[in-house]
Design a protein around this motif. Structure first.
Motif, PDB file in Angstrom:
ATOM      1  N   THR D  18       1.074  -1.462  -0.044  1.00  0.00           N
ATOM      2  CA  THR D  18      -0.178   0.410  -0.232  1.00  0.00           C
ATOM      3  C   THR D  18       0.529   1.388  -0.036  1.00  0.00           C
ATOM      4  O   THR D  18       0.861   2.493  -0.555  1.00  0.00           O
ATOM      5  N   LEU D  19       2.043   0.482   0.813  1.00  0.00           N
ATOM      6  CA  LEU D  19       2.965   2.211   0.970  1.00  0.00           C
ATOM      7  C   LEU D  19       3.302   2.499  -0.560  1.00  0.00           C
ATOM      8  O   LEU D  19       3.087   3.810  -0.854  1.00  0.00           O
ATOM      9  N   ALA D  20       3.841   1.697  -1.291  1.00  0.00           N
ATOM     10  CA  ALA D  20       4.335   2.078  -2.376  1.00  0.00           C
ATOM     11  C   ALA D  20       3.666   2.084  -3.769  1.00  0.00           C
ATOM     12  O   ALA D  20       3.885   3.067  -3.958  1.00  0.00           O
ATOM     13  N   LYS D  21       2.788   2.252  -3.333  1.00  0.00           N
ATOM     14  CA  LYS D  21       1.662   1.920  -4.156  1.00  0.00           C
ATOM     15  C   LYS D  21       1.236   3.527  -3.990  1.00  0.00           C
ATOM     16  O   LYS D  21       1.362   4.360  -4.984  1.00  0.00           O
ATOM     17  N   GLU D  22       0.462   4.240  -3.233  1.00  0.00           N
ATOM     18  CA  GLU D  22      -0.334   5.386  -2.856  1.00  0.00           C
ATOM     19  C   GLU D  22       1.486   6.278  -2.930  1.00  0.00           C
ATOM     20  O   GLU D  22       0.570   7.828  -3.536  1.00  0.00           O
ATOM     21  N   PHE D  23       2.535   6.231  -2.484  1.00  0.00           N
ATOM     22  CA  PHE D  23       3.633   7.092  -2.390  1.00  0.00           C
ATOM     23  C   PHE D  23       3.809   7.484  -3.557  1.00  0.00           C
ATOM     24  O   PHE D  23       3.708   8.162  -3.979  1.00  0.00           O
ATOM     25  N   THR D  24       3.792   6.172  -4.634  1.00  0.00           N
ATOM     26  CA  THR D  24       3.753   6.121  -5.784  1.00  0.00           C
ATOM     27  C   THR D  24       2.981   7.422  -6.977  1.00  0.00           C
ATOM     28  O   THR D  24       3.090   8.271  -7.689  1.00  0.00           O
TER      29      THR D  24
END
Lengths: 64, 64, 64, 64, 64, 64
Positions: D18-24
């Motif tokens: 989730t972090l990788a997806k949303e930060f991106t």
């Protein structure tokens, strides 16, 4: 990936070109990953902002 | 080794001197490694470039 | 703010306690900011992962 | 570019997804740069290795 | 904790506001930690100081 | 100074030797500073901990 960051003092554009080029070549050759995915960040630090042996480099250079 | 990096706001030269000196003394004493090999990088950030609690510090300071 | 990161080799918990405590005291005293807002990250590196003078520290230590 | 690094404690794989997806998504939308070029590094720290307010988080949690 | 750092090019204050706000919301929601403890550092890099694929972005942009 | 940090995936000791050696040679030659003062940190990241284009590399590799 990979990402390479170099902490240094002030550099010329030509020095930065060479660093970006050679770090990228080395990283790609050693890891087998494409050069296109290699990022290089060159961080230029004021000599007031770097300490070596407990002394700011700007102070140390005055003594030399 | 070791290398110590501090992220902070704008600092005076005197503050940076003290930070470099004291961080180096602490690191050398605790690790038993020579002070000469300790590097300290002080990163001064604009208050527009730092968020705390989801708000830029520059915006937060206007409210105070 | 501020955030202090130290790159080091393996350390004991007692060493990490002392580093966190003393780095925080120094940073708070010098900047005038509250200790509560000071973060310290201690990064323990394998000696295979750190080069000094172009040599991995693990290789260098074997020669000593 | 850009490269986003998050210093955190231990996380599950789902949290990291989730972090990788949303930060991106956020970085690409805000900068107008393609998502494909956004790198995210998630750094999981042991609670013995992070100090807040001069205390290791592992020690602080014992008191709670 | 947590601390989020983004390496980017020059950004407007509005872009930095949005990044700080949204990165903080995401980090707090995913980790369950309070927003108040989330720090965001936005690092603006000159295009002379960033290499992609072995080339400085400033040089690469001249070719486009 | 200087200090070079490379974020990568898992590497063999031989790869890390070559990276430390060649990054140091390049940095010393380009800056004119002695190799002895160049530090290289190699950060090995689990593929669960790195996102590219919004996807964890471990997930992306499963699709390939």
């Amino acid at each position: 990936m990979p990402v390479i960051t170099m902490e240094a003092a002030k550099l010329t554009k030509e020095q930065k070109r060479t660093l970006a080029k050679e770090f990228t070549e080395t990283a790609a050759r050693v890891t087998g990953l494409p050069e296109a995915g290699v990022y290089v960040f060159i961080k230029e630090n004021e000599l007031d902002n770097v300490g070596v042996g407990g002394q700011l480099i700007s102070d140390r250079n005055k003594e030399v």
